[in-house]
Design a protein around this motif. Sequence first.
Motif, PDB file in Angstrom:
ATOM      1  N   ASN A 144      71.835  40.647  38.839  1.00 51.68           N
ATOM      2  CA  ASN A 144      71.244  40.231  37.613  1.00 51.68           C
ATOM      3  C   ASN A 144      71.794  38.796  37.132  1.00 51.68           C
ATOM      4  OD1 ASN A 144      69.316  40.687  35.490  1.00 51.68           O
ATOM      5  ND2 ASN A 144      70.940  41.963  34.269  1.00 51.68           N
ATOM      6  N   GLN A 148      69.547  35.030  37.216  1.00 53.39           N
ATOM      7  CA  GLN A 148      69.413  34.202  35.951  1.00 53.39           C
ATOM      8  C   GLN A 148      69.774  32.646  35.992  1.00 53.39           C
ATOM      9  OE1 GLN A 148      70.236  36.115  31.964  1.00 53.39           O
ATOM     10  NE2 GLN A 148      70.656  38.035  33.192  1.00 53.39           N
ATOM     11  N   GLU A 162      62.579  36.723  29.491  1.00 53.65           N
ATOM     12  CA  GLU A 162      62.714  38.072  30.397  1.00 53.65           C
ATOM     13  C   GLU A 162      61.348  38.667  30.196  1.00 53.65           C
ATOM     14  OE1 GLU A 162      65.631  42.060  30.425  1.00 53.65           O
ATOM     15  OE2 GLU A 162      65.868  40.382  28.802  1.00 53.65           O
ATOM     16  N   SER A 173      67.480  50.669  38.691  1.00 53.23           N
ATOM     17  CA  SER A 173      67.525  49.512  37.836  1.00 53.23           C
ATOM     18  C   SER A 173      66.968  48.391  38.002  1.00 53.23           C
ATOM     19  CB  SER A 173      69.123  49.117  37.569  1.00 53.23           C
ATOM     20  OG  SER A 173      69.910  50.310  37.299  1.00 53.23           O
ATOM     21  N   SER A 174      66.336  47.516  37.092  1.00 55.07           N
ATOM     22  CA  SER A 174      65.614  46.295  37.612  1.00 55.07           C
ATOM     23  C   SER A 174      65.546  45.474  36.496  1.00 55.07           C
ATOM     24  CB  SER A 174      64.267  46.731  37.976  1.00 55.07           C
ATOM     25  OG  SER A 174      63.346  47.375  36.751  1.00 55.07           O
ATOM     26  N   ALA A 175      65.283  44.153  36.686  1.00 52.12           N
ATOM     27  CA  ALA A 175      65.183  43.088  35.717  1.00 52.12           C
ATOM     28  C   ALA A 175      64.226  42.144  36.231  1.00 52.12           C
ATOM     29  CB  ALA A 175      66.405  42.532  35.146  1.00 52.12           C
ATOM     30  N   LYS A 199      67.383  41.153  45.590  1.00 46.77           N
ATOM     31  CA  LYS A 199      67.146  39.853  44.842  1.00 46.77           C
ATOM     32  C   LYS A 199      66.230  39.082  45.235  1.00 46.77           C
ATOM     33  CE  LYS A 199      69.498  35.527  43.278  1.00 46.77           C
ATOM     34  NZ  LYS A 199      70.524  34.783  43.488  1.00 46.77           N
TER      35      LYS A 199
END
Length: 224
Positions: A144, A148, A162, A173-175, A199
């Motif tokens: 994560n 970024q 975001e 989980s994720s973003a 990723k």
Amino acid sequence: MNKKLFFAASVLALSGLMAACGSDETSENTTQDTATETVQNENETATSEETAPEESTEAESADQEEATEEPAEESAEPAQENSVATEGTLTVSESQSYEFYLLPGYELTAEEPNKDVIFSSENDELFMRVETFKPEEADFAFANDSIQQTLKAANEGAELTELPAFEEAEFKSSAVYEIPTENGKVTGAVFEKEGLIVKLTIFDLTDAGVTEEFLNMGKTITAE
């Protein structure tokens, strides 16, 4: 004596005539009443016969409407599924231990060790870099932070935004993040799924708009 007999005979004859007339009138009245009842019964029968088909037609129309409405409710959910699994081709990475569904019009190639690129066959400026890690190699927090930093390097003067994370239950989980560029945008996504950290870095142009297709392909990545 003869006059009396004649008078009595006349009275009897007159009484008989009157009785006969009364009988004829009663018969006529009875006949008329019977005919009237018959006509009324026929009219009621005809009315019943005309009404029955209308009621039957209304009932059939209601049944047809119900039959038409029910299938629409049953087909609501499948439209939300990722269509890449049905439209794409199951493809295995040669440099990393994963497989995914590749959409028509895109190709997969190894960029360098532990990095693959999925790119548009028509324009190689449209591409998605794919990196995967096993749990012992990296965790979600590391991936994560890494995504970024990658996006900020693409345009140091722009602000990182975001976006909503993946809603599907298969993602532990994720973003997702996005940053604008001079002629498009760069989107980054990280997720943990079935013991694999993934990723994704997507490079898109303003006049192309293929980010969603890349993300949908990326979502199908699973450990081989």
